[in-house]
Design a protein around this motif. Structure first.
Motif, PDB file in Angstrom:
ATOM      1  N   SER A 117     -14.894  26.813   7.268  1.00 57.63           N
ATOM      2  CA  SER A 117     -14.694  28.136   6.669  1.00 57.63           C
ATOM      3  C   SER A 117     -14.085  29.073   7.693  1.00 57.63           C
ATOM      4  N   GLY A 118     -13.479  30.137   7.207  1.00 58.05           N
ATOM      5  CA  GLY A 118     -12.903  31.131   8.095  1.00 58.05           C
ATOM      6  C   GLY A 118     -13.939  31.661   9.072  1.00 58.05           C
ATOM      7  N   GLN A 119     -13.603  31.611  10.349  1.00 62.36           N
ATOM      8  CA  GLN A 119     -14.485  32.100  11.402  1.00 62.36           C
ATOM      9  C   GLN A 119     -13.962  33.437  11.906  1.00 62.36           C
ATOM     10  N   ILE A 131      -4.498  31.517  10.050  1.00 61.01           N
ATOM     11  CA  ILE A 131      -4.927  32.789  10.620  1.00 61.01           C
ATOM     12  C   ILE A 131      -4.683  33.891   9.590  1.00 61.01           C
ATOM     13  N   TYR A 132      -5.700  34.692   9.370  1.00 62.36           N
ATOM     14  CA  TYR A 132      -5.605  35.865   8.503  1.00 62.36           C
ATOM     15  C   TYR A 132      -5.867  37.078   9.382  1.00 62.36           C
ATOM     16  N   THR A 133      -5.032  38.096   9.251  1.00 61.00           N
ATOM     17  CA  THR A 133      -5.203  39.286  10.069  1.00 61.00           C
ATOM     18  C   THR A 133      -4.858  40.535   9.274  1.00 61.00           C
ATOM     19  N   THR A 134      -5.506  41.621   9.641  1.00 56.60           N
ATOM     20  CA  THR A 134      -5.208  42.902   9.004  1.00 56.60           C
ATOM     21  C   THR A 134      -3.983  43.565   9.631  1.00 56.60           C
ATOM     22  N   LEU A 145       0.141  31.939   9.022  1.00 58.49           N
ATOM     23  CA  LEU A 145      -0.340  33.256   9.435  1.00 58.49           C
ATOM     24  C   LEU A 145      -0.086  34.220   8.285  1.00 58.49           C
ATOM     25  N   LEU A 146      -1.150  34.864   7.836  1.00 55.30           N
ATOM     26  CA  LEU A 146      -1.037  35.810   6.729  1.00 55.30           C
ATOM     27  C   LEU A 146      -1.615  37.162   7.113  1.00 55.30           C
TER      28      LEU A 146
END
Length: 129
Positions: free
Chosen positions: A33-35, A79-82, A109-110
């Motif tokens: 899961s996303g960490q 990778i998910y980033t704001t 990367l999103l």
């Protein structure tokens, strides 16, 4: 387990990922899961992108090791980033971590509108053995 990297080009090398990974004779697959930068008590970090990225990678590594897998066998790391712009100011942290473990993974990367609470970055992985 056998891994074969498929890279028709070279430009992705400087971005720390590969175009495809062919995996055969797998003994196990771990879907992580996303960490994020959440501590052992479940408290979300209020830190900057750099500190959150470091903690997210530490948390990812802990889950992988506790599951008796190895980081070098990550085949997918998203990778998910704001804020992509802010993430790229400390992207060397990510690249050094990838290099340290000898990882050759596919990645996406999103940039997302928001993550849970105060979080700025999240990493999710698929690992094989």
């Amino acid at each position: 387990m056998e891994k074969r990297i498929i890279n028709p080009w070279q430009w992705q090398d400087s971005r720390s990922y590969v175009q495809a990974v062919d995996v055969q004779n797998v003994k196990g697959t771990l879907y992580v899961s996303g960490q994020t930068a959440i501590d052992a008590d479940g408290k979300s970090s209020n830190g900057d992108m750099k500190s959150q990225l470091i903690q997210s990678l530490q948390n990812l590594e802990k889950v992988i090791v506790d599951a008796n897998y190895e980081c070098k066998n990550i085949i997918r790391l998203n990778i998910y980033t704001t804020s992509s712009e802010e993430l790229f100011t400390c992207f060397d942290i990510f690249q050094n971590w990838i290099e340290k473990h000898g990882i050759k993974q596919t990645s996406t990367l999103l940039e997302v509108k928001s993550l849970f609470e105060t979080l700025k970055v999240e990493v999710e992985a698929t690992v094989v053995k």
